[in-house]
Design an enzyme around this catalytic site. Structure first.
Site, PDB file in Angstrom:
ATOM      1  N   THR A  80      -3.155  12.485   9.049  1.00 32.44           N
ATOM      2  CA  THR A  80      -2.849  11.473  10.055  1.00 32.44           C
ATOM      3  C   THR A  80      -4.112  10.610  10.192  1.00 32.44           C
ATOM      4  O   THR A  80      -4.977  10.641   9.327  1.00 32.44           O
ATOM      5  CB  THR A  80      -2.421  12.130  11.385  1.00 32.44           C
ATOM      6  OG1 THR A  80      -3.250  13.267  11.630  1.00 32.44           O
ATOM      7  CG2 THR A  80      -0.983  12.587  11.319  1.00 32.44           C
ATOM      8  N   ASN A  81      -4.246   9.835  11.221  1.00 31.43           N
ATOM      9  CA  ASN A  81      -5.351   8.873  11.335  1.00 31.43           C
ATOM     10  C   ASN A  81      -6.700   9.592  11.400  1.00 31.43           C
ATOM     11  O   ASN A  81      -6.951  10.375  12.315  1.00 31.43           O
ATOM     12  CB  ASN A  81      -5.168   8.023  12.595  1.00 31.43           C
ATOM     13  CG  ASN A  81      -3.899   7.207  12.539  1.00 31.43           C
ATOM     14  OD1 ASN A  81      -3.893   6.096  12.041  1.00 31.43           O
ATOM     15  ND2 ASN A  81      -2.806   7.766  13.035  1.00 31.43           N
ATOM     16  N   ILE A  82      -7.560   9.267  10.436  1.00 34.82           N
ATOM     17  CA  ILE A  82      -8.864   9.928  10.325  1.00 34.82           C
ATOM     18  C   ILE A  82      -9.906   9.111  11.093  1.00 34.82           C
ATOM     19  O   ILE A  82      -9.869   7.880  11.063  1.00 34.82           O
ATOM     20  CB  ILE A  82      -9.313   9.996   8.846  1.00 34.82           C
ATOM     21  CG1 ILE A  82      -8.156  10.413   7.921  1.00 34.82           C
ATOM     22  CG2 ILE A  82     -10.501  10.918   8.687  1.00 34.82           C
ATOM     23  CD1 ILE A  82      -8.441  10.139   6.442  1.00 34.82           C
ATOM     24  N   ARG A 110      -0.574   7.844  18.582  1.00 31.30           N
ATOM     25  CA  ARG A 110      -1.067   8.280  17.277  1.00 31.30           C
ATOM     26  C   ARG A 110      -1.664   9.684  17.367  1.00 31.30           C
ATOM     27  O   ARG A 110      -2.167  10.091  18.404  1.00 31.30           O
ATOM     28  CB  ARG A 110      -2.153   7.334  16.752  1.00 31.30           C
ATOM     29  CG  ARG A 110      -1.687   5.908  16.441  1.00 31.30           C
ATOM     30  CD  ARG A 110      -0.792   5.850  15.208  1.00 31.30           C
ATOM     31  NE  ARG A 110      -0.394   4.493  14.896  1.00 31.30           N
ATOM     32  CZ  ARG A 110       0.721   3.913  15.334  1.00 31.30           C
ATOM     33  NH1 ARG A 110       1.534   4.567  16.169  1.00 31.30           N
ATOM     34  NH2 ARG A 110       1.028   2.680  14.972  1.00 31.30           N
ATOM     35  N   TYR A 125       0.830  -1.205   0.000  1.00 29.70           N
ATOM     36  CA  TYR A 125       0.000   0.000   0.000  1.00 29.70           C
ATOM     37  C   TYR A 125       0.865   1.257   0.000  1.00 29.70           C
ATOM     38  O   TYR A 125       0.634   2.191  -0.779  1.00 29.70           O
ATOM     39  CB  TYR A 125      -0.914  -0.021   1.241  1.00 29.70           C
ATOM     40  CG  TYR A 125      -1.756   1.216   1.406  1.00 29.70           C
ATOM     41  CD1 TYR A 125      -2.897   1.404   0.635  1.00 29.70           C
ATOM     42  CD2 TYR A 125      -1.432   2.188   2.352  1.00 29.70           C
ATOM     43  CE1 TYR A 125      -3.690   2.533   0.796  1.00 29.70           C
ATOM     44  CE2 TYR A 125      -2.220   3.319   2.516  1.00 29.70           C
ATOM     45  CZ  TYR A 125      -3.346   3.484   1.745  1.00 29.70           C
ATOM     46  OH  TYR A 125      -4.128   4.605   1.888  1.00 29.70           O
TER      47      TYR A 125
END
Length: 317
Positions: free
Chosen positions: A167-169, A211, A139
């Site tokens: 960043t992490n959604i 995170r 990926y």
């Protein structure tokens, strides 16, 4: 004069739905024709299907969110699939943007494209400084090629294609699958089941990895700003500040609180943790938008939990 058309691929996922929500209350968007594509509109891996979409909508601008995505455990199992499908999607969308005269393309990358061995915080200049983490090699390499091609299209055709690196959604309309989803939606679904069944709320791993999480509608607002005001082909990290980084265990506690779960929280340390941290610098964003206010984590988690509980039957899971 005809209204400009903004085409959003992956328009019915977490990110696309958030853009749709933001667009619905944005004054300038009233002068634009927004089209949100879903997988039903055509398979972006298929070149003929992508050409048909561009022929039908003739977009002026494209926000490219569609990708084959999954969490840590899914990525580990299907590296070739993740590489091939994402590479084909990218090639079809970018080349059709060129052929159909799209004025600006904003593509979505991911922090997982950064080198595994790196210094923190990571920033936009470090994307190609070494191989990505082995867990999502397929990926990550496919997504890195979007940045490479943005430069190539500029050099060969003088086109303004750029990319954002969120960043992490998390937020409403996420994929809440426990096996193949991402951290927050997976935790929300697990906590819902634990509360319903009167069992322990078990999180995979030690809970210690850190995170940065960005609420989907914050990301949507910043993506609109990128489309309209960010004029570089270099990628830009769209992230909360470094100080807003939280551990997975802290997130689980926020989820439990929002869900009204009063049982026991247990860390299953037989499961892998993935990378300990991926701290990203939003210094470039802050130079351009110093006063942007992000949704606090507690508020964003509460909104996400409430949405999942209200839409439990219909939610992707």
């Amino acid at each position: 004069m005809a209204k400009p058309t903004v085409l959003v691929t992956g328009g019915t996922g977490l990110y696309g739905r958030a853009i749709e929500a933001v667009v619905s209350r944005d004054e300038k968007a009233k002068e634009e024709n927004w089209v949100f594509l879903s997988s039903k509109d055509g398979d972006l891996v298929d070149r003929k299907a992508v050409e048909a979409i561009f022929e039908k909508h003739k977009p002026t601008y494209v926000i490219h969110l569609a990708a084959k995505v999954g969490g840590l455990f899914h990525n580990l199992r299907k590296k070739v699939d993740f590489y091939r499908e994402n590479t084909l999607i990218t090639d079809n969308v970018m080349e059709c943007c060129r052929i159909y005269g799209v004025k600006k393309l904003v593509s979505c990358l991911s922090t997982c494209i950064f080198p595994d061995k790196t210094t923190y915080p990571i920033n936009e200049t470090m994307v190609h400084n070494g191989p990505p983490h082995v867990s999502n090699m397929g990926y990550a390499m496919a997504k890195r090629m979007i940045d490479v091609l943005n430069h190539c299209y500029k050099d060969q055709y003088d086109l303004d294609y750029t990319s954002v690196i969120p960043t992490n959604i998390y937020g409403p309309h996420d994929n809440f699958s426990i096996d193949d989803g991402h951290v927050i939606p997976g935790l929300i679904h697990k906590c819902y089941i634990a509360k319903r069944d009167g069992t322990d709320f078990v999180i995979w791993g030690s809970g210690s990895p850190l995170r940065q999480f960005i609420y989907s509608e914050d990301l949507a607002e910043l993506t609109l700003w990128t489309l309209r005001s960010y004029d570089s082909i270099e990628p830009i990290i769209l992230s909360v500040d470094e100080a807003a980084e939280v551990s997975i265990k802290e997130v689980a506690e926020l989820v439990a609180e929002a869900m009204g779960f009063e049982g026991k929280l247990v860390c299953d340390t037989t499961k892998a943790d993935g990378q300990f941290k991926k701290t990203a610098s939003n210094a470039k964003l802050r130079t351009l938008l110093p006063d942007y206010k992000f949704t606090p984590m507690k508020e964003g988690v509460k909104k996400s939990v409430d949405w999942f509980v209200q839409n439990y039957d219909a939610a992707r899971k």
